[in-house]
Design a protein around this motif. Structure first.
Motif, mmCIF file in Angstrom:
data_model
loop_
_atom_site.group_PDB
_atom_site.id
_atom_site.type_symbol
_atom_site.label_atom_id
_atom_site.label_comp_id
_atom_site.label_asym_id
_atom_site.label_seq_id
_atom_site.Cartn_x
_atom_site.Cartn_y
_atom_site.Cartn_z
ATOM 1 N N HIS A 122 0.845 -1.205 0.000
ATOM 2 C CA HIS A 122 0.000 0.000 0.000
ATOM 3 C C HIS A 122 0.874 1.247 0.000
ATOM 4 C CE1 HIS A 122 -3.820 -1.952 1.960
ATOM 5 N NE2 HIS A 122 -3.505 -2.491 0.802
ATOM 6 N N GLN A 123 1.909 1.234 0.815
ATOM 7 C CA GLN A 123 2.801 2.389 0.932
ATOM 8 C C GLN A 123 3.477 2.704 -0.401
ATOM 9 O OE1 GLN A 123 3.160 4.420 3.639
ATOM 10 N NE2 GLN A 123 4.418 5.729 2.342
ATOM 11 N N GLN A 124 3.945 1.695 -1.100
ATOM 12 C CA GLN A 124 4.627 1.909 -2.378
ATOM 13 C C GLN A 124 3.686 2.498 -3.422
ATOM 14 O OE1 GLN A 124 6.056 -2.156 -2.556
ATOM 15 N NE2 GLN A 124 8.184 -1.439 -2.499
ATOM 16 N N VAL A 125 2.465 1.991 -3.493
ATOM 17 C CA VAL A 125 1.498 2.537 -4.444
ATOM 18 C C VAL A 125 1.192 3.986 -4.087
ATOM 19 C CG1 VAL A 125 -0.846 2.384 -5.374
ATOM 20 C CG2 VAL A 125 0.473 0.301 -4.974
ATOM 21 N N ALA A 126 0.987 4.238 -2.813
ATOM 22 C CA ALA A 126 0.683 5.598 -2.364
ATOM 23 C C ALA A 126 1.806 6.559 -2.736
ATOM 24 C CB ALA A 126 0.444 5.612 -0.858
ATOM 25 N N GLU A 127 3.039 6.138 -2.539
ATOM 26 C CA GLU A 127 4.169 6.994 -2.890
ATOM 27 C C GLU A 127 4.241 7.235 -4.392
ATOM 28 O OE1 GLU A 127 7.612 5.146 -1.122
ATOM 29 O OE2 GLU A 127 6.979 5.698 0.912
ATOM 30 N N LEU A 128 4.048 6.185 -5.178
ATOM 31 C CA LEU A 128 4.067 6.323 -6.635
ATOM 32 C C LEU A 128 2.938 7.221 -7.132
ATOM 33 C CD1 LEU A 128 4.855 2.626 -7.649
ATOM 34 C CD2 LEU A 128 6.355 4.612 -8.005
ATOM 35 N N ALA A 129 1.789 7.147 -6.467
ATOM 36 C CA ALA A 129 0.618 7.932 -6.867
ATOM 37 C C ALA A 129 0.585 9.301 -6.192
ATOM 38 C CB ALA A 129 -0.655 7.162 -6.537
ATOM 39 N N ASN A 130 1.521 9.536 -5.300
ATOM 40 C CA ASN A 130 1.606 10.807 -4.576
ATOM 41 C C ASN A 130 0.336 11.112 -3.774
ATOM 42 O OD1 ASN A 130 3.113 13.035 -3.757
ATOM 43 N ND2 ASN A 130 2.211 14.352 -5.323
ATOM 44 N N ILE A 131 -0.129 10.076 -3.054
ATOM 45 C CA ILE A 131 -1.273 10.214 -2.157
ATOM 46 C C ILE A 131 -0.891 9.596 -0.812
ATOM 47 C CG2 ILE A 131 -3.026 10.252 -3.979
ATOM 48 C CD1 ILE A 131 -3.579 7.295 -3.413
ATOM 49 N N HIS A 132 -1.696 9.839 0.205
ATOM 50 C CA HIS A 132 -1.431 9.259 1.517
ATOM 51 C C HIS A 132 -1.765 7.773 1.512
ATOM 52 C CE1 HIS A 132 -0.648 13.009 3.635
ATOM 53 N NE2 HIS A 132 -1.632 13.551 2.925
ATOM 54 N N ARG A 133 -0.973 6.994 2.258
ATOM 55 C CA ARG A 133 -1.197 5.555 2.331
ATOM 56 C C ARG A 133 -2.590 5.252 2.874
ATOM 57 N NH1 ARG A 133 -2.315 2.345 5.743
ATOM 58 N NH2 ARG A 133 -1.702 3.745 7.406
ATOM 59 N N ALA A 134 -3.020 5.959 3.883
ATOM 60 C CA ALA A 134 -4.339 5.714 4.476
ATOM 61 C C ALA A 134 -5.452 5.930 3.446
ATOM 62 C CB ALA A 134 -4.552 6.608 5.689
#
Length: 74
Positions: free
Chosen positions: A16-28
């Motif tokens: 989840h964290q990696q996708v969030a970082e790639l998408a530039n959104i919060h993990r939550a």
């Protein structure tokens, strides 16, 4: 739950964290989207689609997303 989204993420080997970082959104926020608790904004949909390599409009399709997932190229 958006099992199609989870499946794509797993196919890519991302957390989840990696996708969030790639998408530039919060993990939550990403976690809520994947669980089906939140519908992503258009901007977030585009970012997630780009990060995972699928057409972002799938989030807004009337057709079953489970069926649409099968058309996603891995």
């Amino acid at each position: 739950m958006r099992t199609w989204l989870k499946d794509i993420r797993h196919q890519r080997g991302y957390t989840h964290q990696q996708v969030a970082e790639l998408a530039n959104i919060h993990r939550a926020y990403y976690t809520l989207i994947e669980s089906g608790s939140r519908t992503p904004s258009v901007a977030a949909s585009k970012s997630i689609g780009k990060a995972l390599g699928f057409d972002w409009t799938i989030f807004f399709e009337d057709e079953s997303n489970e069926t649409k997932q099968k058309t996603v190229t891995v």
